[in-house]
Write a protein that holds these residues in place. Structure first.
Motif, short mmCIF file in Angstrom:
data_model
loop_
_atom_site.label_atom_id
_atom_site.label_comp_id
_atom_site.label_asym_id
_atom_site.label_seq_id
_atom_site.Cartn_x
_atom_site.Cartn_y
_atom_site.Cartn_z
N GLU A 136 -63.81 3.24 -28.56
CA GLU A 136 -63.07 2.32 -29.39
C GLU A 136 -61.91 3.03 -30.06
OE1 GLU A 136 -61.78 -1.04 -31.44
OE2 GLU A 136 -63.17 -1.11 -29.83
N THR A 137 -61.91 4.04 -30.60
CA THR A 137 -61.46 4.95 -31.16
C THR A 137 -60.06 5.34 -30.34
OG1 THR A 137 -62.90 6.13 -32.58
CG2 THR A 137 -60.78 7.14 -32.32
N ASP B 177 -58.95 3.27 -27.77
CA ASP B 177 -58.17 2.09 -27.97
C ASP B 177 -57.15 1.74 -29.07
OD1 ASP B 177 -59.33 1.47 -25.42
OD2 ASP B 177 -60.76 0.19 -26.25
N VAL B 178 -57.95 1.87 -30.14
CA VAL B 178 -57.16 2.02 -31.70
C VAL B 178 -55.93 2.70 -31.61
CG1 VAL B 178 -57.16 2.24 -34.18
CG2 VAL B 178 -58.87 0.95 -32.76
N ARG C 251 -53.47 1.60 -29.04
CA ARG C 251 -52.68 0.40 -29.65
C ARG C 251 -51.54 0.88 -30.57
NH1 ARG C 251 -57.78 -2.21 -29.21
NH2 ARG C 251 -57.99 -2.13 -31.43
N SER C 252 -52.09 1.70 -31.50
CA SER C 252 -51.16 2.39 -32.47
C SER C 252 -50.15 3.05 -31.77
CB SER C 252 -51.82 3.36 -33.19
OG SER C 252 -53.00 2.69 -34.07
N ASP D 76 -52.09 3.61 -39.04
CA ASP D 76 -53.40 3.39 -38.40
C ASP D 76 -53.72 4.54 -37.69
OD1 ASP D 76 -53.49 0.54 -39.07
OD2 ASP D 76 -52.36 -0.08 -37.20
N VAL E 188 -57.28 6.66 -37.69
CA VAL E 188 -58.23 7.20 -36.72
C VAL E 188 -58.31 8.70 -36.87
CG1 VAL E 188 -58.08 7.56 -34.24
CG2 VAL E 188 -57.22 5.26 -35.24
#
Length: 133
Positions: A70-71, A73-74, A77-78, A114, A118
């Motif tokens: 998940e990290t 993925d974030v 996206r960032s 973002d 993270v």
């Protein structure tokens, strides 16, 4: 970060007519290189493989894998959002429409915040993992 701060400073100087567009172009190009390097580094990270863990650690490793995935993925996206902002700002170099600077810089700012979050979460997770026995 220092890179975003520099971009903001250069953007403001160009918007106010105090710097040449080429300086902005060089700054954007440098940041695009950093984004590209970050993408390569992210893609090169090894996955956590719970199936290789001892049976009593599989559940914990599955949880860790979920968090790491998940990290990533974030962060991905960032990086996409950051690049989109830089691309929008690059449009200013062609048409001198200041809306491109404003919108692009906003995208870059949000994406950078973002990414900072993270990184902070990752640092906290490492500290937490280091305190467990």
């Amino acid at each position: 970060t220092e890179n975003v701060k520099r971009l903001i400073e250069v953007t403001n100087r160009v918007a106010d007519g105090l710097a040449d567009k080429s300086e902005l172009g060089e700054t954007i190009c440098r940041l695009e290189g950093l984004v590209s390097n970050a993408r390569k580094e992210l893609a090169g990270q090894q996955d956590i493989q719970p199936e290789t863990a001892p049976p009593d650690q599989v559940e914990q490793m599955e949880l860790e894998k979920e968090i790491v995935d998940e990290t990533r993925d974030v962060l991905a996206r960032s990086l996409d959002e950051f690049q989109a902002g830089l691309s929008g700002m690059r449009n200013f170099l062609d048409d001198e429409d200041k809306d491109h600077l404003i919108t692009g810089l906003q995208q870059v700012w949000v994406a950078s915040q973002d990414m900072v979050q993270v990184i902070k979460v990752g640092d906290l997770a490492e500290k937490s993992a280091g305190t467990q026995i």
